[in-house]
Design an enzyme around this catalytic site. Structure first.
Site: not given
Ligand code: EPU
Length: 427
Positions: A21-22, A117, A122, A306, A398
């Site tokens: 998915k991601n 989620c 985030r 995850d 999702r």
């Molecule tokens: N963070 C910040 N600022 C930012 C971006 C992130 O503070 O601008 C923080 C977040 O709050 C978090 C940490 O950095 O505490 C890591 O967040 P990351 O950006 O790595 O996660 P994401 O891109 O929001 C994706 C996946 C998630 C998965 C995470 C970690 C997608 C759409 N989502 O989220 O997937 O848990 O990476 O691998 O790709 C899921 O599949 O169930 C899911 C939630």
């Protein structure tokens, strides 16, 4: 929509996993960077988040069609609209990649602040700071991310404060049409990042170092179409392995890249599972009783956040006390109260779940709070005695497709009631 599960049967058999998915969310967004020629993506999973992203691209002017069950054709030569439909974009996290895409292609973007989620605050500050460093103006107004780079983006050296998955993807997408070279330092190292890099390279970009903490992207003037197969979903694979462990079963997941699950496999073995790993499959035999283990979630190659909820579900019946520390998201524990309805003894102390393994769990009506929390409740239902009803499937779907079909294939007694699933309506 809900699942009804009658638990207590050890899962037995094999299933194949979908595309990740991601990875698909990133690559579908990036496919619209190509102004010349169509892109064909194979092994696209039919999750609701994916279908919503396709809708957004269509609204921007791209032609997006499933030409076969899992083959998506994207032709973005007519991508001219820089405003994403608000209600669609606000639903999913992956819609932030549309900002990177539109900035690169059109020099401006208006995209709703993302949803996704509810697992912590985030924020998107790393994304916005990255766009600014590439020469754009980026800000949030009236619920949307607005960004502008009228004279295009310029390559630069960027340090991402935390190895954020989403920010790394977004900045790779934006910089692939920037003038000059961009270095992303402290980049995330997930396999999906490498998948995106391989995809961009196939479209004519030069991306080096993906999978390490420094990624170098040489911006191209234009990108062309291509063909790419999305990598297997390591998180889906991990979920079925946890289900096998929790139910005391014997489960093989096929069509995986085992190296992507190295840390997960190490923890499964520590919990007492016997694993047989081949080039593209992992076979698990659960122990008579799961052993307690301590785990800390980390960005890749650490234990994936995850899979923390599915792991806790499996540890809920372990022999002993397990500590599962969540270091990536500050509130990924909404599922814990629901697990307690089934007799699990899990206490959350700040960022750590303290799991006191119980001899037995008992089925109960529960509600999925998010994708992986929902998967954890399904797993607990499979391991529990009696009937569990898991509501809130709109969250689970999702990130999982035909969960009930795959679990039934493994011998589980599970049925789904409610509206048609994304995979049933997608073609
Ligand atoms: N963070 C910040 N600022 C930012 C971006 C992130 O503070 O601008 C923080 C977040 O709050 C978090 C940490 O950095 O505490 C890591 O967040 P990351 O950006 O790595 O996660 P994401 O891109 O929001 C994706 C996946 C998630 C998965 C995470 C970690 C997608 C759409 N989502 O989220 O997937 O848990 O990476 O691998 O790709 C899921 O599949 O169930 C899911 C939630």
């Amino acid at each position: 929509m809900h699942f009804t599960i009658t638990g207590g049967t050890p899962l037995k058999g094999s299933i194949s996993v979908n595309g990740a998915k991601n990875s698909a969310l990133a690559i579908i967004s990036a496919a619209a960077l190509a102004a010349e020629g169509a892109t064909y993506l194979e092994n696209v999973p039919l999750y609701t988040d994916i279908l919503d992203l396709c809708e957004i691209l269509r609204a921007l002017g791209a032609e997006v069609t499933f030409v076969d069950r899992r083959v998506l054709k994207i032709d973005a030569k007519n991508l001219t609209n820089h405003v994403a439909p608000y209600e669609k974009a606000r639903k999913l996290r992956g819609s932030t990649y549309i900002v990177g895409l539109l900035l690169a292609r059109l020099g401006r973007a208006e995209v709703a602040m993302p949803g996704g989620c509810d697992i912590g605050a985030r924020p998107i500050d790393f994304h916005l700071r990255g766009f600014e460093a590439l020469g754009a103006k980026a800000w949030v107004e009236h619920g949307s991310i607005l960004a502008e780079a009228r004279s295009g983006l310029s390559g630069t050296n960027l340090f991402i404060d935390r190895a954020s998955f989403g920010a790394t993807i977004n900045l790779m997408i934006a910089s692939s049409l920037a003038r000059g070279t961009t270095y992303l330092e402290n980049a995330a190292r997930e396999p999906e990042i490498v998948d995106l890099a391989n995809f961009l390279t196939g479209l004519g970009a030069t991306v080096r170092g993906a999978g390490t903490s420094t990624i170098r992207i040489e911006g191209a003037k234009r990108l062309h179409g291509g063909r790419h197969e999305i990598i297997p979903d390591r998180l889906e694979a991990g979920t079925y392995l946890m289900a096998g462990l929790a139910s005391g079963g014997e489960v093989a997941v096929k069509g995986v890249i085992p190296e992507h699950l190295a840390t997960v496999c190490a923890k499964l073995e520590e919990a007492g599972a016997a694993l047989e790993i081949s080039a593209d499959a992992i076979q698990l035999k659960a122990p008579a009783r799961v052993r307690a283990v301590d785990v800390q979630t980390q960005p890749h190659p650490g234990f994936p956040t995850d899979l923390h909820p599915p792991l806790v579900a499996a540890l809920a019946r372990a022999d002993g006390i397990s500590l599962v520390q969540e270091t990536v998201f500050e509130n990924r524990f909404h599922y814990v109260n629901e697990l307690a309805r089934m007799g699990a003894n899990v206490r959350v102390d700040r960022d750590t779940a303290i799991v006191r393994g119980q001899e037995r769990l008992s089925g109960a009506p529960v509600e999925a709070p998010d994708i992986r929390g929902g998967a954890a409740l399904v797993i607990a239902g499979l391991a529990a005695e009696g009937r569990t009803v898991v509501g809130g499937l709109q969250y689970v779907e999702r990130g999982y497709e035909d969960l009930e079909g795959k679990l039934s294939q493994l011998g589980a007694d599970v049925s789904r009631d409610g509206e048609a699933t994304a995979s049933e309506v997608s073609l």
